[in-house]
Structures are given as C-alpha cells and as structure tokens.
Design a protein around this motif. Structure first.
Motif, short mmCIF file in Angstrom:
data_model
loop_
_atom_site.label_atom_id
_atom_site.label_comp_id
_atom_site.label_asym_id
_atom_site.label_seq_id
_atom_site.Cartn_x
_atom_site.Cartn_y
_atom_site.Cartn_z
N TRP A 17 -0.80 -5.22 -5.04
CA TRP A 17 0.78 -4.99 -4.77
C TRP A 17 0.98 -4.50 -3.39
CZ3 TRP A 17 4.85 -2.06 -3.47
CH2 TRP A 17 6.23 -2.41 -3.95
N SER A 18 1.90 -4.91 -2.65
CA SER A 18 2.16 -4.27 -1.69
C SER A 18 3.79 -4.57 -1.40
CB SER A 18 1.39 -5.16 -0.47
OG SER A 18 1.94 -4.59 0.91
N ASN A 19 4.38 -3.64 -0.43
CA ASN A 19 5.67 -3.96 0.10
C ASN A 19 5.88 -4.47 1.28
OD1 ASN A 19 5.05 -1.89 1.71
ND2 ASN A 19 6.75 -0.17 1.03
N ASN A 62 2.77 -9.40 0.21
CA ASN A 62 3.14 -8.79 -0.78
C ASN A 62 2.29 -8.61 -2.05
OD1 ASN A 62 3.85 -11.47 -0.88
ND2 ASN A 62 5.25 -11.47 -2.67
N ARG A 85 2.76 0.87 -6.41
CA ARG A 85 4.02 0.75 -6.85
C ARG A 85 4.81 1.96 -6.72
NH1 ARG A 85 5.99 -3.92 -9.13
NH2 ARG A 85 7.20 -2.48 -10.50
N ALA A 138 5.54 3.01 -3.41
CA ALA A 138 6.74 2.24 -2.68
C ALA A 138 7.94 2.56 -3.34
CB ALA A 138 6.28 0.98 -2.62
N GLN A 191 8.71 2.29 -6.83
CA GLN A 191 8.91 1.00 -7.72
C GLN A 191 8.83 1.92 -9.11
OE1 GLN A 191 10.16 -2.25 -6.74
NE2 GLN A 191 10.25 -0.75 -4.82
N ARG A 250 5.34 1.65 4.88
CA ARG A 250 4.65 0.37 4.12
C ARG A 250 3.36 0.93 3.31
NH1 ARG A 250 8.61 -2.93 4.45
NH2 ARG A 250 9.28 -3.36 6.77
#
Length: 356
Positions: A306-308, A314, A277, A280, A282, A300
């Motif tokens: 968790w992933s974007n 995702n 996070r 990314a 977040q 990416r």
C-alpha cells in the motif's frame, strides 16, 4: 602419484591463465593473484584436493566436448560458475558443462568482467567498484539497479559506509563494515535513514488501536555543498519508507524508515500493509504521519502492499512471501535535486521504480 599431481596442478594453472588472458590488461595481475589466493583458500596445498578439483575440470566425461580450445572454454566456465555458486564446481559442471560450443563465449565474458571487479577490489586499487558507485549507481541509478542486485546491511551516517561487490553472490552491498579481504571497497559519505520500530515513534505508543505518527524524527536530505550526495537505508521487508518535500523555506526533503515489528517478535496490526495505512491516516484512531518540526508539504508513504503515492505506485512494493524477497531504497542528488529509487528483488528478479 607424483605424475597425477603434476597434471592436476598444470590443469589448474591452465584454467587460471585462460581466465587471465580474457581479463582486461590493466587488471591481469589482480586476477592472477586473486585466483592463486583462491586456490590457497581452497586448501589446494593438499595434493588430493588438487587432483579432485582437476578431475572435475576434465571434460572427458562431457559428450561433444569439442577440440582442446573448446574444452578449455568449458573448464573456464565451470570454474567461473562454480565459485559463484559457493565453490560447487560439480553442480556448475552439471549445469553448464554441456552447453553448445557457440554459447560459451557469451557466458564467459560477463563472468570474467564481474570477477575482474572482485579481483581489483581485493588485490588492486578498487577503482572498478568505485566507478560502479560514482559513475553508475550515483549518476545512473535506474540503469544500475535494473542490471545489478543491491543489498543494504547495517548503515551509518556520514563517511561510515562501504560499497563493495560479492562475486559469489553476484551482488553489490552497502554496509558499515567490509569483509577483511575487500581492501579496495569504496568508502563514501551518505545520509543514513535508520529503521525505527513503529512503537518507538514519539506519541505512537504500543497501543494497536490508538496513537499518533505525527512526530516522526526525520533524516534531512540537504542540497548544500557539505551535505551527503546519496541517501541509504537498511533493507525493507515490510517496512514503510516515508518522505516529505517541504514547500516553504529551503524546501528540505525529509525521510524516515518505519518498521512494522516491535523488536520482540510482535508485529503491528495489519503487518506492513496495516502500518502503511496507519502512517497515511487511513486507520481510525491513529493520527496520520508527519515529521516533527516540519513545514508544509505532502507526507508520502511507500509501504508493503500500500502507498499514498499516485498510481501505479499506490500499490506500494510487493508484500514479502519468500526468503529471497526484499526491497531497498537508494537516493541520489543529480543536478542538485534528489531522486529516490526502489529496487524490489524476488527470486533474483529485479523490479525498479522511481519513488521521487
């Protein structure tokens, strides 16, 4: 005592010969040498040890053992399963010795094929493990990863890596070094993506609440004739895989492997999921990830939990909860375009997804 010893040696030879007879003809000499050397490594120069092993391979204590041909199949299966399980033939016999006669050939065939790869790798020219890499893993990554366990150890850039098979663990491994006996391990060139502690990314510092991931040093995955044809990294057990396909210029593909620990037993806030996070963008106070000196493109992150990336990726890969649980990333150029694949292992079960 001499009579018992002769019987023990004879039984062991019969098991070896039965396995060799099931081996593809070009590799029978490799298999014979491999099994003979295994006997030696198991200290079978000792008469008592030979008899002990021979006694395990007798089927007189197995109900409905069948005729002599069926009993030999049982001996072969116990041996093949036993050496796969850390040379524990007693446990193997308990597990498979009473299988129905009609099920034996189906169990034996794949094990002989796998041991043939090991025997050719150790005692022959290594062409079988080479083809596993070049024909299957490189050209058919999804097929290979769904059907084989792959483990990454220590890695190096360029032609400093080996690909080899370990029958006793039923897995393929990539590492900078090979076991001494694996003379035919395949030596290959790769773009290596090293693991980097999160606080070692320039600008991030060890402040848990503030810092920047905007200057990550990338590994460049090229598409030129002199560029590496595959990409490898070390094992992921909470780490985040980051990549970016540039949309300008040569359209380079950049990659990095960021680790959630600090090398001294400490872990970034939120563990692997928190790291993903942060990368990314977040988490307030932490500047989102990017590659130093890179052109435009989407950054990416594929992390633990968790992933974007777009759904269903995702959720990232599963957070580690058990010892036999890890994820590996493998990249390969097919038709001059990069594919990135993830294999997650949990208690021997494989989950394979394409990340790019």
């Amino acid at each position: 005592m001499a009579i018992m010893f002769k019987g023990a040696q004879s039984r062991l030879n019969d098991v070896r010969d039965a396995i060799v007879a099931r081996t593809a003809p070009p590799y029978r000499a490799n298999m014979t040498t491999w099994i003979n050397d295994y006997w030696t490594a198991s200290h079978l120069g000792n008469d008592a040890v030979k008899k002990q092993l021979s006694d395990v391979l007798t089927m007189t204590d197995v109900a409905n053992a069948g005729d002599e041909a069926t009993r030999m199949k049982r001996r072969v299966l116990v041996f093949l399963e036993g050496i796969k399980a850390g040379s524990n033939l007693v446990a193997a016999k308990a597990a498979v010795g009473n299988l129905p006669a009609g099920a034996l050939d189906a169990r034996i065939g794949p094990l002989v094929a796998k041991l043939t790869i090991q025997a050719n790798q150790d005692k022959g020219n290594g062409e079988l493990v080479r083809d596993k890499f070049l024909v299957e893993l490189k050209q058919q990554p999804e097929h290979f990863l769904r059907n084989n366990r792959l483990l990454s150890g220590a890695i190096g850039a360029g032609a400093a890596n080996y690909f080899f098979y370990e029958y006793n663990k039923d897995q393929y491994k990539i590492d900078m070094t090979r076991p001494a006996q694996f003379l035919g391990a395949y030596h290959f060139q790769a773009a290596a993506v090293p693991g980097v502690f999160w606080l070692n990314v320039p600008g991030r510092t060890n402040n848990p609440a503030n810092g920047s991931f905007a200057a990550i040093a990338p590994t460049v995955l090229g598409t030129g004739v002199n560029d590496a044809p595959v990409m490898i990294s070390t094992m992921f057990s909470g780490c985040a895989f980051c990549f970016k396909q540039e949309t300008l210029g040569a359209g380079r593909l950049l990659a990095a492997h960021i680790m959630p620990d600090d090398g001294n037993g400490g872990v970034v806030s939120g563990g692997g999921t928190g790291l993903a996070r942060q990368l990314a963008g977040q988490v307030p106070g932490v500047v989102a990830g990017n590659f130093s000196g890179s052109a435009a493109g989407n950054f990416r992150v594929y992390g633990a939990g968790w992933s974007n990336l777009a759904a269903p990726l995702n959720v990232g890969y599963p957070v580690r909860t058990q010892n036999d649980q890890f994820m590996n990333i493998f990249g390969t150029r097919i038709n001059n375009a990069w594919q990135i694949w993830s294999q997650h292992i949990l208690n021997g079960q494989k989950t394979v997804v394409r990340v790019l």
